[in-house]
Design an enzyme around this catalytic site. Structure first.
Site, PDB file in Angstrom:
ATOM      1  N   HIS A  98       0.850  -1.186   0.000  1.00  0.00           N
ATOM      2  CA  HIS A  98       0.000   0.000   0.000  1.00  0.00           C
ATOM      3  C   HIS A  98       0.889   1.240   0.000  1.00  0.00           C
ATOM      4  O   HIS A  98       2.122   1.152  -0.134  1.00  0.00           O
ATOM      5  CB  HIS A  98      -0.958  -0.018   1.193  1.00  0.00           C
ATOM      6  N   GLY A 100       1.903   3.237   2.266  1.00  0.00           N
ATOM      7  CA  GLY A 100       2.960   3.291   3.271  1.00  0.00           C
ATOM      8  C   GLY A 100       4.195   2.518   2.844  1.00  0.00           C
ATOM      9  O   GLY A 100       5.326   3.003   2.982  1.00  0.00           O
ATOM     10  N   HIS A 101       3.990   1.303   2.313  1.00  0.00           N
ATOM     11  CA  HIS A 101       5.129   0.521   1.803  1.00  0.00           C
ATOM     12  C   HIS A 101       5.852   1.282   0.692  1.00  0.00           C
ATOM     13  O   HIS A 101       7.085   1.332   0.660  1.00  0.00           O
ATOM     14  CB  HIS A 101       4.645  -0.818   1.241  1.00  0.00           C
ATOM     15  N   ASP A 214       2.472   0.686  12.886  1.00  0.00           N
ATOM     16  CA  ASP A 214       2.480  -0.129  14.104  1.00  0.00           C
ATOM     17  C   ASP A 214       3.659   0.353  14.942  1.00  0.00           C
ATOM     18  O   ASP A 214       4.764  -0.174  14.848  1.00  0.00           O
ATOM     19  CB  ASP A 214       2.612  -1.620  13.758  1.00  0.00           C
TER      20      ASP A 214
END
Length: 222
Positions: A98, A100-101, A214
């Protein structure tokens, strides 16, 4: 008189990009690479296409897919033969990439000479009541996204590669892992630390990139 048919343009597609920011970022990146974006209702699950046209800058180089430890180490060894100061960045993921990756990959690309992404759904970080089999696996579209963002190689190991028969070594996470999510998932962070250490030992990268979504996991790994 026979009419000449127009040669079809070569196209390749990405997975559906429901997030507007991710879609716009990918379209912008494609245009930078000299690709023309397009959409098609014929493939509802893969709606974003890119069509080749005369590039303004070189197209992304072919993505090297590494499936075994020997292949991964040989690739890293070849990279380090270029120069001893060569920076190699690793972006560990479990796939289903996504925005973020992709931002981590873009940062690694801007800071390192070589970027390796890992895609591995790690079974040891799933608890007994968590459905490992239902975790999304979108390898084909992930590989296309990695190529678009200039990733050099991707390490895609099988379970038997990461956890061979007789494997028994486990990393015990620090005390910070016993709070928050660790209360409900007592073995989760041990599994995360174990697989990350194994990836570090296999790839011998100089830099590693982790997201902050996370945050507890980030603190545990740091």
């Amino acid at each position: 008189q026979k009419k000449s048919r127009r040669q079809p343009q070569k196209a390749f597609f990405c997975h559906r990009l429901s997030n507007p920011l991710q879609r716009n970022s990918t379209i912008h990146r494609g245009r930078q690479l000299g690709l023309r974006p397009g959409f098609s209702s014929r493939y509802p699950d893969r709606s974003l296409f890119f069509f080749n046209r005369k590039p303004r800058i070189p197209l992304p180089q072919s993505l090297t897919i590494l499936r075994t430890i020997d292949e991964a180490r040989a690739f890293i060894h070849a990279q380090k033969q270029v120069t001893l100061q060569r920076r190699i960045g690793i972006v560990p993921t479990m796939g289903a990439l996504h925005l973020g990756h992709l931002s981590l990959i873009d940062r690694a690309r801007s800071e390192c000479d070589c970027v390796v992404t890992t895609i591995y759904v790690n079974p040891t970080q799933f608890g007994p009541n968590e459905d490992l089999e239902s975790y999304p696996r979108t390898l084909e579209s992930d590989l296309e996204m990695l190529a678009l963002h200039g990733c050099d190689a991707v390490f895609v190991p099988e379970n038997v590669t990461m956890y061979p028969s007789g494997f028994s070594t486990v990393v015990t996470a620090p005390a910070v892992a016993n709070e928050l999510e660790g209360v409900f998932r007592p073995t989760h962070f041990d599994g995360v630390c174990t697989v990350v250490l194994k990836l570090f030992n296999i790839l011998h990268a100089t830099d590693a990139y982790f997201g902050l979504k996370d945050f507890q996991q980030f603190v545990v790994l740091r």
